[in-house]
Design an enzyme around this catalytic site. Structure first.
Site, PDB file in Angstrom:
ATOM      1  N   LYS A   1       0.835  -1.165  -0.039  1.00 32.83           N
ATOM      2  CA  LYS A   1       0.029  -0.197   0.068  1.00 32.83           C
ATOM      3  C   LYS A   1       0.766   1.311  -0.095  1.00 32.83           C
ATOM      4  O   LYS A   1       0.736   2.377  -0.818  1.00 32.83           O
ATOM      5  CB  LYS A   1      -0.937  -0.027   1.129  1.00 32.83           C
ATOM      6  CG  LYS A   1      -2.008  -1.364   1.286  1.00 32.83           C
ATOM      7  CD  LYS A   1      -2.929  -0.933   2.443  1.00 32.83           C
ATOM      8  CE  LYS A   1      -2.448  -0.950   3.817  1.00 32.83           C
ATOM      9  NZ  LYS A   1      -1.819  -2.347   4.235  1.00 32.83           N
TER      10      LYS A   1
ATOM     11  N   ARG B   1      -9.079   1.496   9.147  1.00 30.91           N
ATOM     12  CA  ARG B   1      -8.683   0.222   9.689  1.00 30.91           C
ATOM     13  C   ARG B   1      -9.913  -0.604  10.215  1.00 30.91           C
ATOM     14  O   ARG B   1      -9.947  -1.945  10.774  1.00 30.91           O
ATOM     15  CB  ARG B   1      -7.315   0.116  10.251  1.00 30.91           C
ATOM     16  CG  ARG B   1      -6.235  -0.499   9.651  1.00 30.91           C
ATOM     17  CD  ARG B   1      -5.073  -0.164  10.455  1.00 30.91           C
ATOM     18  NE  ARG B   1      -3.716  -0.963  10.392  1.00 30.91           N
ATOM     19  CZ  ARG B   1      -2.919  -0.504   9.619  1.00 30.91           C
ATOM     20  NH1 ARG B   1      -2.881   0.725   9.162  1.00 30.91           N
ATOM     21  NH2 ARG B   1      -1.672  -1.171   9.487  1.00 30.91           N
TER      22      ARG B   1
ATOM     23  N   ARG C   1      11.806  -6.393   4.746  1.00 29.71           N
ATOM     24  CA  ARG C   1      11.698  -4.893   4.619  1.00 29.71           C
ATOM     25  C   ARG C   1      12.503  -4.210   5.363  1.00 29.71           C
ATOM     26  O   ARG C   1      12.918  -4.285   6.404  1.00 29.71           O
ATOM     27  CB  ARG C   1      10.251  -4.713   4.705  1.00 29.71           C
ATOM     28  CG  ARG C   1      10.034  -3.060   4.632  1.00 29.71           C
ATOM     29  CD  ARG C   1       8.369  -2.788   4.445  1.00 29.71           C
ATOM     30  NE  ARG C   1       7.659  -2.912   5.671  1.00 29.71           N
ATOM     31  CZ  ARG C   1       6.497  -2.616   5.854  1.00 29.71           C
ATOM     32  NH1 ARG C   1       5.749  -1.984   4.872  1.00 29.71           N
ATOM     33  NH2 ARG C   1       5.853  -2.530   7.038  1.00 29.71           N
TER      34      ARG C   1
ATOM     35  N   ARG D   1      11.695  -1.757  10.522  1.00 35.00           N
ATOM     36  CA  ARG D   1      10.798  -1.342  11.525  1.00 35.00           C
ATOM     37  C   ARG D   1      10.486  -2.283  12.716  1.00 35.00           C
ATOM     38  O   ARG D   1      10.771  -3.607  12.510  1.00 35.00           O
ATOM     39  CB  ARG D   1       9.359  -1.402  10.819  1.00 35.00           C
ATOM     40  CG  ARG D   1       9.398   0.207  10.224  1.00 35.00           C
ATOM     41  CD  ARG D   1       8.201   0.069   9.004  1.00 35.00           C
ATOM     42  NE  ARG D   1       6.890  -0.381   9.922  1.00 35.00           N
ATOM     43  CZ  ARG D   1       5.850  -0.304   9.436  1.00 35.00           C
ATOM     44  NH1 ARG D   1       5.677   0.235   8.022  1.00 35.00           N
ATOM     45  NH2 ARG D   1       4.569  -0.640   9.901  1.00 35.00           N
TER      46      ARG D   1
ATOM     47  N   ARG E   1      -0.064  -8.709  13.357  1.00 36.58           N
ATOM     48  CA  ARG E   1      -0.717  -7.637  12.559  1.00 36.58           C
ATOM     49  C   ARG E   1      -1.689  -8.209  11.574  1.00 36.58           C
ATOM     50  O   ARG E   1      -2.771  -7.607  11.165  1.00 36.58           O
ATOM     51  CB  ARG E   1       0.433  -6.982  11.738  1.00 36.58           C
ATOM     52  CG  ARG E   1       1.182  -6.009  12.702  1.00 36.58           C
ATOM     53  CD  ARG E   1       2.418  -5.527  12.321  1.00 36.58           C
ATOM     54  NE  ARG E   1       2.438  -4.785  11.190  1.00 36.58           N
ATOM     55  CZ  ARG E   1       3.415  -4.264  10.123  1.00 36.58           C
ATOM     56  NH1 ARG E   1       4.602  -4.952  10.654  1.00 36.58           N
ATOM     57  NH2 ARG E   1       3.281  -3.694   9.246  1.00 36.58           N
TER      58      ARG E   1
HETATM   59  P1  AMP Z   1       1.311   0.760   9.082  1.00 35.36           P
HETATM   60  O1  AMP Z   1       2.563   1.370   8.677  1.00 35.36           O
HETATM   61  O2  AMP Z   1       0.271   1.012   8.441  1.00 35.36           O
HETATM   62  O3  AMP Z   1       1.750  -0.693   9.179  1.00 35.36           O
HETATM   63  O4  AMP Z   1       0.877   1.051  10.768  1.00 35.36           O
HETATM   64  C1  AMP Z   1       1.811   0.554  11.681  1.00 35.36           C
HETATM   65  C2  AMP Z   1       0.956   0.614  13.101  1.00 35.36           C
HETATM   66  O5  AMP Z   1       0.573   1.897  13.332  1.00 35.36           O
HETATM   67  C3  AMP Z   1      -0.168  -0.512  12.944  1.00 35.36           C
HETATM   68  O6  AMP Z   1       0.354  -1.710  13.350  1.00 35.36           O
HETATM   69  C4  AMP Z   1      -1.049   0.165  14.162  1.00 35.36           C
HETATM   70  O7  AMP Z   1      -0.589  -0.179  15.384  1.00 35.36           O
HETATM   71  C5  AMP Z   1      -0.969   1.697  13.814  1.00 35.36           C
HETATM   72  N1  AMP Z   1      -2.083   2.024  13.139  1.00 35.36           N
HETATM   73  C6  AMP Z   1      -1.572   2.628  11.663  1.00 35.36           C
HETATM   74  N2  AMP Z   1      -2.984   2.943  11.042  1.00 35.36           N
HETATM   75  C7  AMP Z   1      -3.648   2.881  12.129  1.00 35.36           C
HETATM   76  C8  AMP Z   1      -5.405   2.684  12.088  1.00 35.36           C
HETATM   77  N3  AMP Z   1      -6.093   3.360  10.932  1.00 35.36           N
HETATM   78  N4  AMP Z   1      -6.062   2.483  13.252  1.00 35.36           N
HETATM   79  C9  AMP Z   1      -5.337   1.871  14.244  1.00 35.36           C
HETATM   80  N5  AMP Z   1      -3.916   1.711  14.198  1.00 35.36           N
HETATM   81  C10 AMP Z   1      -3.127   1.946  13.345  1.00 35.36           C
END
Ligand code: AMP
Length: 221
Positions: free
Chosen positions: A15, A90, A129, A162, A173
């Site tokens: 994404k 989400r 990654r 990360r 996740r």
């Molecule tokens: P991402 O970079 O999109 O994988 O997000 C990393 C982490 O941020 C996720 O595993 C969640 O802990 C938090 N996070 C990101 N976006 C959201 C969201 N829309 N709602 C809740 N937690 C989020």
């Protein structure tokens, strides 16, 4: 006419990579809730410190704070022509809050590409990654490694893994994705805006399919 694209798909489906490329074509901002949280975390803001434990465990930050943070961002003037959303919404609560906020601005979700990638591939991709700590460029040691180990091709910055890309957290996740986020597939399907995209093609092929998908959706509006 504004173009609001919501990229849906499991962690590791590409994404973020695709959002960055779409922005070059559409000219609208890319808003990633994960990047916003990481930015808060690096500045050690109250919000960042609150989000930290959820992020480390691979769970979701509570809806109220997440919604507030993202709606505030997309309400800025640079999103008037649209936005590419990555990682938000989400949950159903977030999706409903997004619809409400867009409606107030005379906007709506234009299209929701669902980038499909199977679970084994997600695990394989995420644990390989690496991200540049300076410019945010993303590499994969398996299929898009940097030319020099640990160094960003774009800006020469250092690459890091990360914290939430370790195998155990990636599994959690993924679990969170199925439990909390997958209901959005039905939500957007019912609204007639969901389009499935094969996320296991090359980055270029996925990009091409996304462009065609968005173009077709804009013509329908
Ligand atoms: P991402 O970079 O999109 O994988 O997000 C990393 C982490 O941020 C996720 O595993 C969640 O802990 C938090 N996070 C990101 N976006 C959201 C969201 N829309 N709602 C809740 N937690 C989020």
């Amino acid at each position: 006419m504004s173009t609001v694209v919501v990229l849906l798909g499991p962690p590791g489906s590409g994404k973020g990579t695709q959002a960055k490329r779409l922005v070059d074509v559409l000219g609208t901002p890319h808003v990633s809730s994960g990047d916003l949280f990481r930015h808060h975390l690096s500045r050690e803001t109250e919000l960042g410190l609150m989000a930290k434990s959820y992020m480390e465990q691979g769970g979701l930050v509570p809806d109220d704070v997440t919604v507030k943070m993202v709606i505030e961002r997309i309400s800025r003037p640079d999103c008037e022509e649209g936005v590419v959303l990555d990682g938000f919404p989400r949950t159903l609560t977030q999706a409903e809050a997004l619809d409400g906020a867009l409606e107030k601005r005379g906007q709506e979700v234009t299209v929701v590409p669902l980038i499909e990638v199977n679970d084994d591939e997600v695990l394989r991709r995420l644990t390989a990654r690496r991200t540049c700590e300076d410019c945010g460029a993303v590499y994969n040691l398996l299929f898009s490694p940097p030319q020099e180990k640990g160094v960003c091709d774009v800006c020469g910055g250092s690459l890091y893994q990360r914290e939430d890309d370790n195998p155990e957290t990636v599994r959690h996740r993924l679990y969170t994705y199925y439990k909390e986020t997958s209901p959005l597939i039905g939500y957007y399907f019912a609204k007639g805006v969901l389009v499935e995209v094969d996320g296991e093609q090359s980055v270029d092929e996925v990009h091409k399919e996304l462009r065609e998908t968005i173009k077709a959706a804009r013509e329908q509006v």
